[in-house]
Motif scaffolding. Structure first.
Motif, PDB file in Angstrom:
ATOM      1  N   THR A 109       1.395  -1.878  -2.260  1.00  0.00           N
ATOM      2  CA  THR A 109       0.766  -2.207  -0.981  1.00  0.00           C
ATOM      3  C   THR A 109       0.101  -0.953  -0.410  1.00  0.00           C
ATOM      4  O   THR A 109       0.359   0.166  -0.854  1.00  0.00           O
ATOM      5  CB  THR A 109       1.812  -2.702   0.029  1.00  0.00           C
ATOM      6  N   LEU A 142       0.682  -4.514   4.561  1.00  0.00           N
ATOM      7  CA  LEU A 142       1.591  -5.322   3.748  1.00  0.00           C
ATOM      8  C   LEU A 142       0.893  -6.011   2.581  1.00  0.00           C
ATOM      9  O   LEU A 142       1.539  -6.724   1.803  1.00  0.00           O
ATOM     10  CB  LEU A 142       2.278  -6.374   4.630  1.00  0.00           C
ATOM     11  N   LEU A 143      -0.414  -5.824   2.450  1.00  0.00           N
ATOM     12  CA  LEU A 143      -1.156  -6.466   1.370  1.00  0.00           C
ATOM     13  C   LEU A 143      -1.079  -5.622   0.093  1.00  0.00           C
ATOM     14  O   LEU A 143      -1.105  -4.393   0.144  1.00  0.00           O
ATOM     15  CB  LEU A 143      -2.630  -6.645   1.743  1.00  0.00           C
ATOM     16  N   LEU A 144      -1.018  -6.300  -1.047  1.00  0.00           N
ATOM     17  CA  LEU A 144      -1.072  -5.597  -2.323  1.00  0.00           C
ATOM     18  C   LEU A 144      -2.493  -5.084  -2.538  1.00  0.00           C
ATOM     19  O   LEU A 144      -3.444  -5.865  -2.570  1.00  0.00           O
ATOM     20  CB  LEU A 144      -0.662  -6.526  -3.465  1.00  0.00           C
ATOM     21  N   TYR A 149      -2.158 -14.102   3.657  1.00  0.00           N
ATOM     22  CA  TYR A 149      -2.842 -12.818   3.810  1.00  0.00           C
ATOM     23  C   TYR A 149      -3.789 -12.795   5.008  1.00  0.00           C
ATOM     24  O   TYR A 149      -4.111 -11.725   5.516  1.00  0.00           O
ATOM     25  CB  TYR A 149      -3.614 -12.476   2.531  1.00  0.00           C
TER      26      TYR A 149
END
Length: 506
Positions: A175, A163-165, A156
């Motif tokens: 995301t 693209l991060l949850l 991350y």
């Protein structure tokens, strides 16, 4: 100063010698501070839409959507998320073995509430043969952090925010990019059910974005009964800027080549210019909320879009009237008052203009791209603000400025800055075609004297870097601008990982 190898390097990047000469001149002279006249406020410069008119503007937008117009949601999404994890990186490199700052303590205390928790737990089990809870019980906090940030885990620290949850839902997660798909379906769906969304991404992450779209697009199409057209672009290499040493000479790498750096978000005006659209929404990738909090965002997006198309109709009417030549003195006065009272454009020299010059001046100020910008009341969040500022042609108009563009050594200017009641959340809707349907050439409206010089380092050597005029700052300096107050509930950026623990992200 430039040798044959340098010229080859410039040609490969699509940068002209003239551009480099301009940039080197900026390093030598610096950028002038902007002359601010006042902070924009609800008394002067920021429009407040009363509740009884909100439905009118929402209906104006819905009516516009029902016709054959192309709407695009434009999302700058290329920045790496590394700054989100600054506190965790500091902990990872420190001698501490347990959380030693409030931010890191909060991260571990509420770690199960993050949308990425289960994915991170799986990585910890894979790499450390222990769950997150077991690692914490054993005092192995840094193993958890390294599995979050480093390539062996979720990586991350190097991925872009898109693209991060970000958010949890029953039985699933989303995301930041997916939240933009869900949001766009609510206010940017045209008469055929199409939703056009464009993300600017870094080249190394484009494939991952495309893969995520391939996996999720049909899910959201079915959920919202829409058809998505999702496109991507990268910042163009010919918008990179040259770096210089502390004597303003081109900074050279070990092999003698010139060092170039990305020109900042202002470079994206070129990407924006490539978009084929009638109306473009602009919003940052990290300013999204779960569905349960989207109501305020959707309502006010529709309101500012309605304000835009209503404003555009009036401007187009005036432009057609001017071109017909069949206007009265009363109508000319109406246009002047419109510029002054509605758009806050002032010309100290207007009383000296002859009739023909006056019409040309009015037409020049009306025939420009239009933007309506949401403005939020100050709540201590960082960001640029709305001001009335003097332009290169001597007129005064609404501008979004950063503190670096204002001479804070001047007590009067500093007072005006500190008195600002609102800030810029990057909540824009733009109309980019003229009254004949032709698309404006957006780079034509940049104020090139609004860039920024910062000090950086490379391989232990100090250097100076140049940022181009910001996308919503100097890059849109010569646009027709209107500020509209929007509620703070519409501004929920994720600047640190712990921001995801705020109620509006849960």
């Amino acid at each position: 100063m430039l040798n044959a190898h340098d010229l080859e390097q410039l040609a490969a990047k699509g940068i002209s010698k003239h551009q480099i000469e301009e940039q080197l001149a900026h390093f030598a002279k610096g950028f002038p501070f902007l002359e601010i006249v006042a902070s924009a406020s609800v008394e002067k410069g920021i429009k407040v839409i009363p509740k009884e008119l909100q439905a009118f503007y929402m209906e104006a937008w819905d009516k516009y959507l029902s016709k054959n117009h192309r709407i695009v949601k434009f999302v700058p999404a290329s920045g790496a998320a590394s700054r989100m994890f600054k506190d965790l990186y500091a902990f990872l490199s420190s001698e501490a073995t347990e959380p030693d700052t409030p931010a890191v303590k909060e991260f571990f205390r509420d770690i199960t509430r993050f949308a990425f928790y289960h994915l991170l737990n799986a990585k910890c089990l894979e790499n450390e043969k222990k769950s997150i809870s077991s690692l914490i019980a054993a005092g192995q906090y840094k193993e958890v952090v390294s599995n979050l940030l480093e390539p062996k885990g979720l990586d991350y620290g190097q991925l872009p925010k898109g693209l991060l949850l970000f958010h949890n839902y029953p039985g699933k997660t989303r995301t930041a990019m997916e939240e933009h798909l869900a949001e766009g379906a609510r206010y940017a769906k045209n008469h055929t059910g199409e939703v056009n969304i464009h993300f600017t991404v870094s080249p190394e992450h484009q494939e991952q974005f495309q893969q995520l779209v391939a996996e999720k697009k049909s899910v959201y199409e079915e959920k919202y009964s829409v058809e998505y057209d999702i496109t991507f672009s990268v910042q163009k290499t010919n918008t990179d800027t040259i770096a210089v040493d502390m004597e303003n000479r081109p900074f050279r790498e070990h092999d003698g080549s010139l060092l170039f750096r990305p020109g900042g978000h202002g470079a994206l005006i070129q990407n924006l210019n490539d978009i084929e659209a009638d109306v473009i929404f602009i919003k940052n990738i990290d300013n999204v909320v779960p569905d349960s909090f989207k109501f305020a965002t959707v309502i006010h997006k529709k309101i500012i879009a309605g304000v835009l198309v209503h404003l555009q109709e009036r401007i187009f009417r005036y432009l057609h009237l001017i071109e017909s030549g069949k206007y009265s003195r009363t109508q000319v006065e109406e246009m002047i008052y419109f510029l002054q009272d509605e758009l806050c454009i002032r010309n100290p020299e207007i009383k000296y203009l002859e009739d023909a010059e006056l019409i040309l001046y009015i037409k020049d100020k009306l025939a420009r791209p239009i933007r309506v910008c949401g403005m939020v009341r100050n709540v201590g969040e960082p960001g640029g603000g709305p001001f009335l500022a003097t332009n290169p042609d001597g007129t005064i108009s609404l501008q979004i400025l950063e503190s670096s563009q204002i001479d804070m050594r001047d007590p009067i200017k500093k007072k005006l800055f500190n008195e600002g009641t609102h800030f810029n959340p990057v909540d824009l809707v733009c109309a980019v075609r003229d009254h004949k349907g032709k698309k404006y050439n957006l780079p034509h409206y940049i104020d090139k004297n609004t860039g920024f010089i910062s000090q950086k380092s490379k391989d232990g050597k100090d250097l100076k870097a140049l940022e181009l005029p910001g996308l919503w700052n100097g890059a849109m300096s010569d646009w027709t601008t209107l500020f509209v107050e929007v509620p703070v509930e519409t501004f929920n950026p994720v600047k640190t990982v712990n921001d995801l623990l705020r109620p509006e992200h849960q």
